[in-house]
Structures are given as structure tokens and as C-alpha cells.
Design a protein around this motif. Structure first.
Motif, PDB file in Angstrom:
ATOM      1  N   ASP A  44       0.827  -1.198   0.000  1.00 33.02           N
ATOM      2  CA  ASP A  44       0.000   0.000   0.000  1.00 33.02           C
ATOM      3  C   ASP A  44       0.868   1.257   0.000  1.00 33.02           C
ATOM      4  O   ASP A  44       0.575   2.219  -0.700  1.00 33.02           O
ATOM      5  N   VAL A  45       1.943   1.238   0.768  1.00 33.77           N
ATOM      6  CA  VAL A  45       2.855   2.388   0.804  1.00 33.77           C
ATOM      7  C   VAL A  45       3.504   2.594  -0.567  1.00 33.77           C
ATOM      8  O   VAL A  45       3.581   3.729  -1.065  1.00 33.77           O
ATOM      9  N   LEU A  46       3.965   1.517  -1.186  1.00 37.05           N
ATOM     10  CA  LEU A  46       4.580   1.633  -2.515  1.00 37.05           C
ATOM     11  C   LEU A  46       3.582   2.204  -3.527  1.00 37.05           C
ATOM     12  O   LEU A  46       3.923   3.103  -4.300  1.00 37.05           O
ATOM     13  N   ARG A  47       2.364   1.694  -3.517  1.00 37.35           N
ATOM     14  CA  ARG A  47       1.356   2.162  -4.471  1.00 37.35           C
ATOM     15  C   ARG A  47       1.012   3.634  -4.237  1.00 37.35           C
ATOM     16  O   ARG A  47       0.960   4.426  -5.173  1.00 37.35           O
ATOM     17  N   ARG A  48       0.793   4.008  -2.989  1.00 34.33           N
ATOM     18  CA  ARG A  48       0.448   5.400  -2.690  1.00 34.33           C
ATOM     19  C   ARG A  48       1.566   6.353  -3.100  1.00 34.33           C
ATOM     20  O   ARG A  48       1.309   7.431  -3.630  1.00 34.33           O
ATOM     21  N   GLU A  49       2.804   5.941  -2.845  1.00 32.03           N
ATOM     22  CA  GLU A  49       3.940   6.793  -3.221  1.00 32.03           C
ATOM     23  C   GLU A  49       4.036   6.913  -4.742  1.00 32.03           C
ATOM     24  O   GLU A  49       4.254   7.999  -5.275  1.00 32.03           O
ATOM     25  N   ARG A  50       3.843   5.814  -5.439  1.00 36.47           N
ATOM     26  CA  ARG A  50       3.891   5.850  -6.912  1.00 36.47           C
ATOM     27  C   ARG A  50       2.791   6.738  -7.470  1.00 36.47           C
ATOM     28  O   ARG A  50       3.033   7.582  -8.348  1.00 36.47           O
TER      29      ARG A  50
END
Length: 139
Positions: A44-50
Motif C-alpha cells: 500500500d505504501v509503494l502504491r500510494r507513493e507511486r
């Protein structure tokens, strides 16, 4: 009256008489909340940052040198990534591994179930300006 009538009074119970001693009513227990999985939170963190950077899966996957389907699986929490892959994905997003871990930690803390409240403390100053210690306030 007829001679066949009984001399006893007829009793109509207001409540049914229990056959056995009544048990206390059972309170439905809520199931214990499930703790989030590490892979779900990291993804979720990776997706939100992307998405915050308005970048595509392909762009980040190419920069991280991992396949686009694998990055998608990571973001959806379907795969457990090695530290090397996490570092590569973080670097592709302009983050260090420590940054990714810090963001993940913050999200885990926010998602944590309510814990017992700590007593609130307020600074207490004396005439000398020294704080003797925390003062507990009533909630």
C-alpha cells in the motif's frame, strides 16, 4: 354448578416456567481484529507513493529493474518481497529503504487497533521554573 367441576382454582402462568435453571444470557463476542500483514502495508505504501508521484507501474518497474506484473503483485500485497527488491522499488521512487520502512511503520501505527489510552500529562511549572514531573489529568 355441576358436580364434576374441580374445587381448585385455575392458574394461568404469566411466564413460562423454565425446565432447568436459566443460564445468564451470552454476550456475543466480537472476533479479535486481524493485524495487517507486512506485505499488505508495504504494498500500500509503494502504491500510494507511486500514485502521488503520478508514475506508472511500467515506469517504476523499469527503474527498479523488476517486472511490471511483479511490482503490481507487490503493491497488492500478493507477494513477499526480498529486502533487495524492496530497496530497488524504494530507490526507483526516490526513497531510501529506511524511508520506505518509516512510511510503513507510520501506516502500521495508524492501522493498529485502539490501545488503552495513556494518561495525559501536562507540564507543571514551579516558581523556580523546574518541572517536578508529569501531572496526570482526568479524562
Amino acid at each position: 354448578m355441576s358436580s364434576h367441576a374441580s374445587d381448585r382454582a385455575r392458574v394461568i402462568p404469566l411466564r413460562p416456567v423454565p425446565a432447568e435453571p436459566a443460564e445468564p444470557p451470552r454476550v456475543a463476542e466480537e472476533p479479535a481484529p486481524r493485524e495487517p500483514l507486512w506485505r499488505d502495508v508495504v504494498g500500500d505504501v509503494l502504491r500510494r507513493e507511486r500514485l502521488a508521484q503520478e508514475r506508472t507501474l511500467k515506469d517504476v518497474a523499469d527503474a527498479a529493474r523488476i517486472s511490471m506484473p511483479y511490482l503490481s503483485e507487490l503493491e497488492r500485497g500478493r507477494k513477499e518481497a526480498s529486502s533487495e527488491v524492496l530497496a530497488a522499488a524504494a530507490h526507483a521512487l526516490g526513497l531510501g529503504l529506511a524511508d520506505l520502512l518509516a512510511l510503513t511503520h507510520r501506516r502500521l501505527v495508524r492501522q493498529a487497533q485502539p490501545r488503552p489510552l495513556r494518561p495525559r500529562t501536562a507540564p507543571h511549572r514551579t516558581e523556580a521554573g523546574v518541572r517536578p514531573g508529569p501531572v496526570l489529568l482526568a479524562a
